[in-house]
Design a protein around this motif. Structure first.
Motif, PDB file in Angstrom:
ATOM      1  N   LEU A  18       0.842  -1.197   0.000  1.00 11.23           N
ATOM      2  CA  LEU A  18       0.000   0.000   0.000  1.00 11.23           C
ATOM      3  C   LEU A  18       0.874   1.244   0.000  1.00 11.23           C
ATOM      4  N   VAL A  19       0.324   2.318  -0.532  1.00  9.75           N
ATOM      5  CA  VAL A  19       0.971   3.623  -0.463  1.00  9.75           C
ATOM      6  C   VAL A  19      -0.124   4.658  -0.214  1.00  9.75           C
ATOM      7  N   LYS A  20       0.210   5.688   0.552  1.00 11.38           N
ATOM      8  CA  LYS A  20      -0.797   6.677   0.923  1.00 11.38           C
ATOM      9  C   LYS A  20      -0.271   8.089   0.731  1.00 11.38           C
ATOM     10  N   VAL A  21      -1.106   8.936   0.142  1.00  8.21           N
ATOM     11  CA  VAL A  21      -0.886  10.379   0.154  1.00  8.21           C
ATOM     12  C   VAL A  21      -1.723  10.925   1.306  1.00  8.21           C
ATOM     13  N   GLU A  22      -1.053  11.459   2.303  1.00  4.13           N
ATOM     14  CA  GLU A  22      -1.762  11.877   3.514  1.00  4.13           C
ATOM     15  C   GLU A  22      -2.574  13.146   3.283  1.00  4.13           C
ATOM     16  N   ALA A  23      -3.697  13.202   3.955  1.00  2.32           N
ATOM     17  CA  ALA A  23      -4.551  14.387   3.887  1.00  2.32           C
ATOM     18  C   ALA A  23      -3.796  15.607   4.402  1.00  2.32           C
ATOM     19  N   SER A  24      -4.214  16.783   3.959  1.00  2.00           N
ATOM     20  CA  SER A  24      -3.540  18.023   4.335  1.00  2.00           C
ATOM     21  C   SER A  24      -3.951  18.519   5.716  1.00  2.00           C
ATOM     22  N   VAL A  25      -4.853  17.791   6.374  1.00  2.00           N
ATOM     23  CA  VAL A  25      -5.257  18.120   7.743  1.00  2.00           C
ATOM     24  C   VAL A  25      -5.088  16.875   8.605  1.00  2.00           C
ATOM     25  N   PRO A  26      -4.863  17.043   9.911  1.00  2.00           N
ATOM     26  CA  PRO A  26      -4.750  15.872  10.792  1.00  2.00           C
ATOM     27  C   PRO A  26      -6.110  15.212  11.003  1.00  2.00           C
ATOM     28  N   VAL A  27      -6.082  13.993  11.496  1.00  2.00           N
ATOM     29  CA  VAL A  27      -7.335  13.253  11.695  1.00  2.00           C
ATOM     30  C   VAL A  27      -8.213  13.903  12.748  1.00  2.00           C
ATOM     31  N   ARG A  77     -13.912  18.802   3.069  1.00  2.00           N
ATOM     32  CA  ARG A  77     -13.308  17.509   3.404  1.00  2.00           C
ATOM     33  C   ARG A  77     -11.990  17.337   2.657  1.00  2.00           C
ATOM     34  N   TYR A  78     -11.019  16.792   3.395  1.00  2.00           N
ATOM     35  CA  TYR A  78      -9.694  16.542   2.841  1.00  2.00           C
ATOM     36  C   TYR A  78      -9.349  15.080   3.097  1.00  2.00           C
ATOM     37  N   PHE A  79      -8.909  14.386   2.045  1.00  2.00           N
ATOM     38  CA  PHE A  79      -8.837  12.931   2.092  1.00  2.00           C
ATOM     39  C   PHE A  79      -7.410  12.400   2.030  1.00  2.00           C
ATOM     40  N   ASP A  80      -7.218  11.255   2.687  1.00  2.00           N
ATOM     41  CA  ASP A  80      -6.077  10.391   2.385  1.00  2.00           C
ATOM     42  C   ASP A  80      -6.382   9.667   1.085  1.00  2.00           C
ATOM     43  N   ILE A  81      -5.377   9.488   0.245  1.00  2.00           N
ATOM     44  CA  ILE A  81      -5.538   8.712  -0.986  1.00  2.00           C
ATOM     45  C   ILE A  81      -4.668   7.470  -0.871  1.00  2.00           C
ATOM     46  N   ILE A  82      -5.291   6.302  -0.991  1.00  2.00           N
ATOM     47  CA  ILE A  82      -4.579   5.030  -0.806  1.00  2.00           C
ATOM     48  C   ILE A  82      -4.624   4.211  -2.089  1.00  2.00           C
ATOM     49  N   GLY A  83      -3.469   3.735  -2.504  1.00  2.00           N
ATOM     50  CA  GLY A  83      -3.382   2.775  -3.597  1.00  2.00           C
ATOM     51  C   GLY A  83      -2.802   1.478  -3.081  1.00  2.00           C
ATOM     52  N   PHE A  84      -3.248   0.365  -3.625  1.00  2.00           N
ATOM     53  CA  PHE A  84      -2.711  -0.927  -3.194  1.00  2.00           C
ATOM     54  C   PHE A  84      -2.562  -1.851  -4.396  1.00  2.00           C
ATOM     55  N   ASP A  85      -1.603  -2.746  -4.295  1.00  2.00           N
ATOM     56  CA  ASP A  85      -1.441  -3.785  -5.301  1.00  2.00           C
ATOM     57  C   ASP A  85      -2.250  -4.989  -4.855  1.00  2.00           C
ATOM     58  N   PRO A  86      -3.285  -5.378  -5.619  1.00  2.00           N
ATOM     59  CA  PRO A  86      -4.092  -6.530  -5.223  1.00  2.00           C
ATOM     60  C   PRO A  86      -3.242  -7.790  -5.042  1.00  2.00           C
ATOM     61  N   ARG A  87      -3.775  -8.731  -4.322  1.00  2.00           N
ATOM     62  CA  ARG A  87      -3.060  -9.985  -4.034  1.00  2.00           C
ATOM     63  C   ARG A  87      -2.529 -10.625  -5.318  1.00  2.00           C
ATOM     64  N   GLY A  88      -1.275 -11.047  -5.249  1.00  2.00           N
ATOM     65  CA  GLY A  88      -0.622 -11.677  -6.381  1.00  2.00           C
ATOM     66  C   GLY A  88       0.000 -10.706  -7.360  1.00  2.00           C
ATOM     67  N   ILE A  89      -0.147  -9.390  -7.123  1.00  2.00           N
ATOM     68  CA  ILE A  89       0.204  -8.370  -8.108  1.00  2.00           C
ATOM     69  C   ILE A  89       1.421  -7.567  -7.673  1.00  2.00           C
ATOM     70  N   ASN A  90       2.373  -7.372  -8.567  1.00  2.00           N
ATOM     71  CA  ASN A  90       3.442  -6.389  -8.464  1.00  2.00           C
ATOM     72  C   ASN A  90       4.211  -6.461  -7.134  1.00  2.00           C
ATOM     73  N   ASN A  91       3.933  -5.536  -6.207  1.00  2.00           N
ATOM     74  CA  ASN A  91       4.694  -5.471  -4.958  1.00  2.00           C
ATOM     75  C   ASN A  91       4.073  -6.270  -3.817  1.00  2.00           C
ATOM     76  N   SER A  92       2.876  -6.820  -3.999  1.00  2.00           N
ATOM     77  CA  SER A  92       2.262  -7.635  -2.955  1.00  2.00           C
ATOM     78  C   SER A  92       2.879  -9.031  -2.970  1.00  2.00           C
ATOM     79  N   ARG A  93       2.776  -9.716  -1.844  1.00  2.00           N
ATOM     80  CA  ARG A  93       3.374 -11.044  -1.718  1.00  2.00           C
ATOM     81  C   ARG A  93       2.391 -12.026  -1.097  1.00  2.00           C
ATOM     82  N   PRO A  94       2.374 -13.289  -1.595  1.00  2.00           N
ATOM     83  CA  PRO A  94       3.176 -13.790  -2.716  1.00  2.00           C
ATOM     84  C   PRO A  94       2.713 -13.205  -4.048  1.00  2.00           C
ATOM     85  N   VAL A  95       3.611 -13.175  -5.023  1.00  2.00           N
ATOM     86  CA  VAL A  95       3.305 -12.603  -6.322  1.00  2.00           C
ATOM     87  C   VAL A  95       3.186 -13.729  -7.347  1.00  2.00           C
TER      88      VAL A  95
END
Length: 578
Positions: A18-27, A77-95
């Motif tokens: 997973l990778v996240k771009v953090e929101a511009s405001v705290p939680v 509203r200001y959001f965190d943006i999260i991307g993930f590699d689905p199971r078996g894909i790219n940087n996730s393990r096992p691949v």
């Protein structure tokens, strides 16, 4: 690995990247809007790469901007943006890798390109039938033994998304407590309000999601399996989930070839900006394109070697590969395609040869020490992962499995039907399901339900007037199955909304994430495939051949608009993705 806990892999874990771009405001801020998870499509696309490329732009699009109106929501509203590699894909393990290393994969790709797409020669179908099945046979059996191939179906990935929000909810609550201990002067009541607002209640975290292309299938499956979890969901570039889950892939190319009719119209409007412009109008421009295609089919162009590249032969297949890439992004890439076609009309090979060299797999990169140590099929041997194997691992798992019984003759008939739908992309599209005829790994958990549900909050489906692989009619069909859903119709050509530039569309999507309100009104798109639900039509702010291209300067803000940040984010997204 096994959410159901009833297979031999029940005790094994999947590590999701997973990778996240953090929101511009705290939680702790009342304007914190939580997380939005993305999926770029594929199936098998990397959400990590999507966010690394365009995460900040997407955050700007979704988070409150200059157009925020206090009367429309309690807070911006200001959001965190999260991307993930689905199971078996790219940087996730096992691949899941179907080739022992990237060199073997590159060699296979080059050989496949040499043989051509299905239907482009007397031998191409026979070659692809043999090669794709050889790849799938060994890969699926090995990956099934390792476990991951039995747990890559969309149902498991949908459950993973729910878990991402559960873990994010835990983090949010802990982060709020940490910040409240930093000595900020607040009354007891103020602290309690923040703790209540940020509290994690297990099993109740709501989902916010933006999925593109196959990501619309993942989103529809998520909404069908967990309707009570949906807080916001935009399904953009909508595929027919019914057809996909049936293993068909037969409802994608209905409008593909219309894009080139529009190209001729845009070229005529663009005048000198279009290298193919002809004073006799769009019909003649389209006819000239057909002449170029016919000429290169019977008379390929030989390209002598240079100081940088060896000799190559440019064929009809190469031109078809360029078509497939460009129709996804007409606004950005039509000027380049027009230049290539003009050059080819004069037997000038330079522009297409340069593009082909850029697309060629980087076969010269040596195997790393890590690959030699970890062994074949290890992540170290395939940096970035095997997109072809990943796509097969998901798509073949989601299908019913009856392709295993399909004969060569039957598949040839299936391919002929696909090719009849589109002259531009039918030959390449007909190959997608071919690995499934020898994909022996069957999913432990496959979604077999319907796509007719009432979600906790209405879904927004979005599509373009002419989309090369997810026609607009799919948006209306899928929206009809989810009670209260709305449709955003962007009047442009290309794949997904960000293939065009429309302040109207991005403002509508932003407003939906900010307030939950669907764009448009009931009957706002009446007459579109009989749709009588909530809908809105958005025009675009730039058209092909009006001076905008992938490498042009940042275009000026459209007349009457004031949100420079939103405009720049849209342009950045259009240029960076894919």
């Amino acid at each position: 690995m096994d959410w159901l806990g009833t297979s031999g892999e029940a005790g094994l874990a999947v590590d999701l990247a997973l990778v996240k771009v953090e929101a511009s405001v705290p939680v702790t801020d009342a304007s914190y809007g939580g997380a939005v998870v993305l999926n770029p499509g594929g199936p098998g696309g990397s959400g990590v790469q999507q966010v690394l490329k365009g995460g900040h732009a997407i955050q700007t699009i979704l988070s409150a901007g200059l157009d925020f109106n206090e009367s429309q929501a309690d807070h911006p509203r200001y959001f965190d943006i999260i991307g993930f590699d689905p199971r078996g894909i790219n940087n996730s393990r096992p691949v899941l890798n179907c080739f022992p290393n990237h060199l073997e994969s590159a060699a296979s790709t080059i050989e496949e390109h040499a043989h051509g797409m299905i239907g482009t020669s007397d031998t191409s179908f026979d070659y692809l039938w043999a090669s794709k099945r050889a790849m799938a046979e060994a890969c699926s059996k090995r990956a099934a033994e390792e476990g991951i191939a039995k747990h890559m179906a969309t149902a498991s990935v949908a459950r993973d998304i729910v878990e991402i929000f559960e873990r994010h909810g835990e983090w949010r609550a802990d982060e709020a407590k940490r910040l409240l201990k930093l000595g900020i002067t607040l009354s007891g009541d103020e602290q309690q309000i923040i703790e209540d607002r940020t509290a994690y209640i297990a099993g109740s975290e709501m989902v916010q999601y933006w999925g593109f292309s196959y990501g619309s299938i993942l989103g529809a499956t998520l909404a069908a399996m967990f309707p009570e979890r949906i807080k916001r969901a935009v399904l953009d570039g909508v595929a027919d989930s019914h057809d996909y889950m049936a293993g068909g892939w037969t409802s994608n190319l209905n409008d593909t070839d219309l894009i080139f009719a529009k190209m001729a119209e845009h070229c005529w409007e663009g005048g000198a900006s279009c290298a193919l412009w002809d004073e006799d109008g769009p019909a003649v421009i389209a006819e000239n394109v057909q002449k170029v295609m016919a000429n290169i089919m019977v008379d390929p162009i030989s390209v002598p070697g240079t100081e940088l590249h060896g000799p190559v032969v440019i064929t009809h297949n190469d031109l078809k590969r360029l078509f497939r890439a460009v129709v996804y992004w007409p606004l950005r890439d039509f000027p380049f395609l027009a230049q290539v076609l003009h050059d080819l009309s004069e037997r000038n090979d330079t522009s297409l040869a340069s593009w082909l060299h850029e697309q060629r797999p980087k076969i010269g990169k040596p195997l790393t020490e890590g690959c030699l140590q970890d062994g074949a099929y290890s992540p170290a041997c395939f940096p970035g992962g095997d997109s072809e194997g990943a796509s097969a691992g998901i798509a073949c798992s989601d299908g019913p499995g009856d392709r295993l019984n399909q004969t060569k003759k039957e598949y040839r008939e299936y391919a002929a039907n696909i090719m009849s739908q589109s002259r531009l992309m039918g030959e390449s599209w007909a190959t997608i399901q071919l690995p499934c005829t020898a994909w022996h790994a069957r999913p432990h958990w496959r979604y077999e339900g319907n796509f007719h549900k009432r979600t906790a909050h209405p879904i927004l489906f979005a599509g373009n007037t002419i989309d090369p692989v997810t026609p607009l009619r799919n948006a209306f069909k899928m929206a009809s199955g989810f009670e209260g859903a709305g449709v955003l119709h962007q009047d442009s050509e290309g794949h997904c909304t960000y293939s065009g530039l429309s302040m109207c569309s991005m403002k509508a999507i932003r407003h939906y994430f900010q307030t939950g309100e669907l764009p448009g009104s009931v009957g706002g798109l009446r007459g579109c495939d009989g749709w009588d639900g909530i809908g809105a039509l958005c025009e675009t702010d730039r058209r092909p051949f009006d001076g905008y291209s992938g490498d042009s300067e940042m275009p000026e803000l459209p007349l009457g608009e004031t949100d420079q940040a939103l405009w720049h984010a849209m342009v950045e997204l259009n240029r960076l993705i894919p």
